[in-house]
Design a protein around this motif. Structure first.
Motif, PDB file in Angstrom:
ATOM      1  N   UNK A 186       7.114  -0.010   4.595  1.00  0.00           N
ATOM      2  CA  UNK A 186       6.008   0.706   5.242  1.00  0.00           C
ATOM      3  C   UNK A 186       6.303   0.932   6.714  1.00  0.00           C
ATOM      4  N   UNK A 187       5.611   1.899   7.272  1.00  0.00           N
ATOM      5  CA  UNK A 187       5.563   2.036   8.720  1.00  0.00           C
ATOM      6  C   UNK A 187       4.397   1.224   9.244  1.00  0.00           C
ATOM      7  N   UNK A 230      -0.644   2.653   9.924  1.00  0.00           N
ATOM      8  CA  UNK A 230      -0.036   2.175   8.682  1.00  0.00           C
ATOM      9  C   UNK A 230       0.441   3.399   7.925  1.00  0.00           C
ATOM     10  N   UNK A 231       1.770   3.510   7.744  1.00  0.00           N
ATOM     11  CA  UNK A 231       2.340   4.744   7.205  1.00  0.00           C
ATOM     12  C   UNK A 231       2.944   4.508   5.830  1.00  0.00           C
ATOM     13  N   UNK A 232       2.450   5.266   4.855  1.00  0.00           N
ATOM     14  CA  UNK A 232       2.966   5.199   3.491  1.00  0.00           C
ATOM     15  C   UNK A 232       4.194   6.093   3.360  1.00  0.00           C
ATOM     16  N   UNK A 275       0.805   1.377  -2.586  1.00  0.00           N
ATOM     17  CA  UNK A 275      -0.453   1.427  -1.832  1.00  0.00           C
ATOM     18  C   UNK A 275      -1.058   0.064  -1.558  1.00  0.00           C
ATOM     19  N   UNK A 276      -0.864  -0.867  -2.471  1.00  0.00           N
ATOM     20  CA  UNK A 276      -1.436  -2.206  -2.282  1.00  0.00           C
ATOM     21  C   UNK A 276      -0.825  -2.905  -1.069  1.00  0.00           C
ATOM     22  N   UNK A 277       0.454  -2.664  -0.800  1.00  0.00           N
ATOM     23  CA  UNK A 277       1.094  -3.250   0.385  1.00  0.00           C
ATOM     24  C   UNK A 277       0.489  -2.649   1.654  1.00  0.00           C
ATOM     25  N   UNK A 278       0.214  -1.342   1.610  1.00  0.00           N
ATOM     26  CA  UNK A 278      -0.441  -0.699   2.749  1.00  0.00           C
ATOM     27  C   UNK A 278      -1.839  -1.241   2.963  1.00  0.00           C
TER      28      UNK A 278
END
Length: 522
Positions: free
Chosen positions: A145-146, A161-163, A169-172
């Motif tokens: 991720x960013x 928070x950059x996908x 998505x869960x990590x984001x």
């Protein structure tokens, strides 16, 4: 977005690779949030220096009464050094804050992937590099991720928070929650050059540079107009001096090239030349301004002329602007020429939106030697500054008479050379237009765009709210009129702006069918 099966992420231990200003800042807010921190740097002495820095910082905060001593000691105890990357193996999150080189970041993440667990998120603090490109070096790009903080991290309370294209998505979501835990406001963005803040910031900087490059106004005058007329905390050149050209110029070039030479983001030769000459900003003692003991040096403005015009003719092309100008004329006690065309001795005042003074004069068949344009996008009454614009044919006598008239109530006046859209109109319309284009590309939600810009850039309003406040139709008119004169595609209106202006919708409003979800088409 990838359709990967989401893992469960719990973040308690954070590894930070790179202990410069950004790494230290992230460590500070994370430690104060009670997280365990592992610091690593290829320079072994840098880790100790970073820990000493945190110790001094916490001590100063305690001395100022901003931090409880017991919490300071507990936070510092959470921070330990790592002698090698292998000591980050039990981290739940590793944030890199190293050099802005794609191959270096990609190599680091590939190496970390073989050390940490599969539930460890790998996050890059990059300001302009593609998260998808960084993740491409990993066997499992879903965890990459960013996580873009701003300097100084403890004071700049926003984080992007950059996908990436394959990010889970869960990590984001876990990073969003962690940001709030650390006292920061997270905004979610799609992986695009500049993300939100650096993308949106192109409007102020590149347009301010373009205005200076065209010889319209000095650096000081552009900053004064944007600060005192448009209400921004800093003008473009003050901002560039603060960030420093060794940082901002490469970002401008990077975003421009990543967008395949998009005209809206065209860099200026001004910054390239000044960077080469070492005039990079405040930290070097000289940039667009000189600094003595850290204080900006600016010559005082010359006093305004005092000889008022005998009478004034005001264009009625824009009725609201016509009435506002007449109120100032009356306040100064100057006679109004009410003729259908100006008398031979009248000062001529026009109020264009987007057009230059020359186009306004020719369009109405006016004597350009007596024409002065005044910017009415922002209210004239109660203003902190007003901007006037001459045609190339305007005489000194006409210019000075207009200056005296519109400064008669003590409000400072800046007189610029002929320009489509003055200064404030051009810069503000560009800021709004780029913000609209970010929304149109579904890079982020309208709310996150404005939140990121107000917190990350310190603007008085986000670009979309600013467009609403000034009127989307007025912004659209400015852009279309500039484009009609110059034919420069940098001023083409975003479809987001054009459609909402036509429909009378707020620029903050997403498509109704999307139910406000900017991610539906991401």
């Amino acid at each position: 977005m990838s359709s990967v099966t989401s893992r469960q992420y719990s973040i308690q231990t954070v590894g930070i690779v790179g202990t410069g200003a950004m790494g230290r800042g992230i460590a500070q807010i994370a430690a104060l949030a009670g997280l365990k921190i592992r610091l690593y740097d290829t320079n072994s002495t840098a880790v100790g220096a970073a820990r000493d820095y945190l110790s001094d910082t916490f001590a100063k905060l305690v001395a100022k009464g901003k931090l409880d001593n017991s919490r300071s000691l507990a936070a510092l105890a959470c921070v330990t050094g790592a002698n090698g990357l292998d000591e980050l193996k039990d981290c739940d999150l590793v944030v890199e804050a190293i050099v802005e080189k794609l191959d270096v970041k990609r190599g680091l993440f590939k190496e970390l992937e073989g050390i940490v667990s599969e539930r460890c998120i790998l996050a890059s603090n990059t300001s302009s590099l593609s998260i998808t490109a960084i993740a491409a070096g990993c066997a499992d790009p879903s965890r990459v991720f960013g996580y873009h903080f701003f300097n100084p991290v403890p004071l700049m309370k926003v984080v992007e928070v950059i996908d990436g294209l394959r990010s889970d998505p869960a990590a984001g979501d876990a990073l969003m929650d962690l940001s709030r835990r650390m006292g920061h406001t997270p905004v979610r963005a799609k992986d695009m050059p500049g993300f939100i803040v650096n993308h949106a910031g192109r409007g102020m900087n590149t347009e301010g540079l373009r205005i200076a490059d065209e010889g319209i106004a000095s650096f000081v005058d552009v900053d004064r107009i944007m600060r005192e007329q448009a209400g921004f905390r800093l003008g473009p050149f003050e901002l560039l001096d603060l960030t420093a050209l060794d940082v901002s110029h490469p970002v401008m070039e990077s975003i421009y090239h990543q967008f395949y030479e998009e005209p809206r983001f065209t860099p200026s030769p001004i910054t390239g030349t000044r960077l080469a000459g070492g005039l990079i900003g405040r930290k070097a003692g000289e940039g667009f301004y000189k600094y003595v003991d850290g204080k900006q040096q600016v010559d005082p403005e010359a006093p305004a002329p005092t000889e008022l015009p005998t009478r004034v003719w005001v264009s009625s092309r824009v009725p609201a602007a016509h009435d506002a100008v007449l109120a100032l004329v009356a306040k100064a006690g100057v006679a109004v020429d009410e003729g259908a065309t100006p008398a031979a001795d009248s000062l001529i005042v026009v109020t264009p939106l987007g057009f230059d003074a020359t186009t306004a004069a020719v369009d109405e068949g006016l004597d350009a030697s007596r024409v002065i344009a005044i910017d009415t996008l922002f209210p004239l009454a109660g203003a902190q500054r007003r901007t006037l614009m001459t045609t190339p044919a305007t005489t000194r006598a006409a210019r000075d008479a207009a200056h005296a008239l519109f400064a008669h109530d003590g409000v400072p006046v800046t007189v610029i050379r002929d320009s489509t859209g003055f200064v404030a109109q051009r810069v503000v319309a560009t800021i709004v237009n780029i913000g609209c284009d970010i929304a149109q590309r579904r890079i982020a939600s309208p709310q996150d765009i404005d939140l990121a810009v107000t917190l990350g850039l310190g603007y008085p309003r986000g670009p979309l709210a600013l467009g609403d406040a000034l009127g989307a139709q007025s912004i659209l008119t400015i852009l279309r009129n500039i484009f009609s004169v110059l034919g420069d595609p940098r001023y083409r209106p975003s479809p987001w702006l054009a459609r909402r202006a036509q429909l009378g919708m707020s620029l903050m409003q997403a498509d109704a069918a999307d139910n406000g979800n900017a991610k539906e088409q991401a």
